[in-house]
Design a protein around this motif. Structure first.
Motif, PDB file in Angstrom:
ATOM      1  N   CYS A  48       0.868  -1.198   0.000  1.00  0.00           N
ATOM      2  CA  CYS A  48       0.000   0.000   0.000  1.00  0.00           C
ATOM      3  C   CYS A  48       0.900   1.243   0.000  1.00  0.00           C
ATOM      4  O   CYS A  48       1.588   1.519   0.984  1.00  0.00           O
ATOM      5  N   PRO A  70      -6.417  -0.188  -0.640  1.00  0.00           N
ATOM      6  CA  PRO A  70      -7.076  -0.972   0.410  1.00  0.00           C
ATOM      7  C   PRO A  70      -7.268  -2.438   0.017  1.00  0.00           C
ATOM      8  O   PRO A  70      -7.399  -2.769  -1.150  1.00  0.00           O
ATOM      9  N   LEU A  80       0.230   4.311   0.378  1.00  0.00           N
ATOM     10  CA  LEU A  80      -0.064   5.293   1.431  1.00  0.00           C
ATOM     11  C   LEU A  80       0.513   4.832   2.776  1.00  0.00           C
ATOM     12  O   LEU A  80       1.018   5.645   3.558  1.00  0.00           O
TER      13      LEU A  80
HETATM   14  S1  SF4 Z   1      -5.712   1.335   6.038  1.00  0.00           S
HETATM   15 FE1  SF4 Z   1      -5.410   0.144   4.187  1.00  0.00          FE
HETATM   16  S2  SF4 Z   1      -5.517   1.641   2.535  1.00  0.00           S
HETATM   17 FE2  SF4 Z   1      -5.245   2.799   4.420  1.00  0.00          FE
HETATM   18  S3  SF4 Z   1      -3.026   3.095   4.607  1.00  0.00           S
HETATM   19 FE3  SF4 Z   1      -3.543   1.247   5.728  1.00  0.00          FE
HETATM   20  S4  SF4 Z   1      -3.223  -0.418   4.264  1.00  0.00           S
HETATM   21 FE4  SF4 Z   1      -3.359   1.486   3.097  1.00  0.00          FE
END
Ligand code: SF4
Length: 421
Positions: free
Chosen positions: A46, A268, A48
């Motif tokens: 991910c 996600p 982010l």
């Molecule tokens: S909750 Fe999921 S989408 Fe958001 S930063 Fe964490 S891994 Fe990434």
């Protein structure tokens, strides 16, 4: 003792609140991007999450499985930090484990209860005793233990930490990586990173000279080994081929492009979000309510990364094709009339056949017209004309005229079989 869970640690950094060594700044040393296998896999999981951890430097909650793995690694580091035998006794190794274990409370290690922490402590002792018994007959001073290095390549400063390196002579090495989690099928990608970086590392040649008094022209991985400590199982990988390493490195450069281009969109998914400590900061989860599961669509901005990766792969493919053609030509020259040839890993079956070629199509059509041979040629293709030339019914004068337009060429077919398949 060093922390195993410090693949991204800056060399001189100290432990943070949770005892983990903080990652280095994202860019340093003349704009090089600080990189590692764990960074790459986090970004792929991910983008982010990567940003929260490495750019914004927001600490994650401590994880008990990292604390457990770290203590086992420390004990094994202590065991192998021996220049000359005797090796430490099992009691001393367990003591090293205990010291590391007690350096933090159960909460700092990420356990919910003291009981769970105590259970894992006992499990760790049993694991180390089983390891010691299993390996004691082959204890020998290693070449390097917990060897950390930073290597510059393609605009990246790539950090690897090898649990143990054995020198087999002549610059050939084995890298051993301890695993303390579940015994699942291991992907070799992490080992590709070890191979790529280790073989570029100029310090290793110096270390070999310092340790063994011999100079080597290059360092080459012979074997990469995952050692699963809980079961004493070994997963051995031979040195990867250029193709695997090239493909892996393209993937790594694609990730680096994404980081440099600041493409940090959330990706996600049940697996990555389930263990993510950043949910309260993440727009996907903002407000605490988890949205309905989303299909895994390409992340916006991802296409640019893919375009660059595709372009690089195409370039590489052209290079590889040119190299393939050169090697095939060389094999063809060396094989003379063809036959079977065995290398160390592959066998080649080389066959050669003579073929006609007709460079001047207009002139050939003129000959066919002159002798009314269209029907006999059936189709005006190289194969059809070849059959016509080989036909005993062809008038000598027509054959002579056609031969004046024909060139005899040798076609080479190389079939490759991997040994043992
Ligand atoms: S909750 Fe999921 S989408 Fe958001 S930063 Fe964490 S891994 Fe990434």
């Amino acid at each position: 003792m060093k922390k195993k869970n410090s693949a991204d640690a800056a060399p001189a950094a100290g432990p943070n609140l949770f005892g983990e060594v903080p990652p280095p700044a994202p860019a340093k040393k003349d704009g090089l991007l600080a990189f590692s296998y764990s960074k790459m896999s986090l970004y792929e999981e991910c983008p982010l999450k990567y940003k929260f951890k490495y750019i914004d430097k927001i600490k994650e909650e401590p994880k008990f499985y990292f604390a457990f793995g770290s203590a086992i690694h420390s004990a094994l580091e202590f065991l192998y930090s021996v220049k000359n035998p005797p090796f430490p006794t099992i009691e001393e190794v367990c003591e090293a484990f205990r010291t590391e274990w007690n350096a933090k409370s159960y909460l700092e290690k990420g356990y919910r209860t003291q009981t769970k922490s105590d259970d894992d402590y006992q499990k760790g002792l049993l694991m180390l005793k089983a390891y010691y018994e299993h390996n004691r007959s082959r204890f020998a001073p290693p070449f390097l233990v917990e060897y950390a290095t930073d290597v510059e390549v393609d605009g990246l400063l790539v950090r690897t930490i090898s649990d143990r390196i054995e020198h087999l002579g002549g610059g050939e090495i084995t890298i051993i990586d301890y695993k303390t989690g579940k015994d699942v099928k291991r992907e070799p990608a992490q080992l590709y990173m070890y191979q790529k970086i280790t073989e570029l590392d100029p310090r290793l040649k110096e270390k070999i000279a310092e340790t063994y008094g011999t100079r080597v022209a290059s360092v080459k991985i012979r074997e990469l080994l995952y050692y699963h400590v809980p079961t004493n199982k070994e997963y051995s990988f031979e040195r990867a081929g250029d193709r695997e390493i090239g493909g892996f490195w393209e993937r790594a450069l694609g990730v680096a492009d994404g980081i440099r281009g600041q493409k940090f969109e959330p990706a996600p998914g049940d697996r990555q979000c389930g263990w993510c400590d950043y949910k309260s900061l993440c727009p996907v989860f903002f407000g605490g309510a988890r949205p309905a599961p989303q299909p895994q669509l390409p992340v916006p901005g991802h296409i640019e990364v893919l375009v660059d990766r595709y372009g690089r792969l195409k370039e590489k493919m052209q290079e590889i094709q040119a190299e393939l053609d050169r090697v095939a030509e060389e094999i063809s020259r060396s094989a003379k009339s063809g036959g079977e040839y065995a290398g160390n890993a592959f066998t080649a079956s080389v066959s050669k056949t003579a073929k006609w070629a007709f460079p001047n199509r207009e002139a050939v059509l003129g000959v066919l017209n002159q002798f009314d041979l269209y029907k006999k040629a059936l189709d005006v293709t190289v194969a059809g004309l070849g059959r016509l030339l080989d036909s005993p019914d062809l008038a000598p004068e027509a054959r002579q005229k056609l031969l004046e337009q024909a060139v005899r060429k040798t076609a080479v077919d190389i079939r490759i079989i991997k040994k043992g398949e």
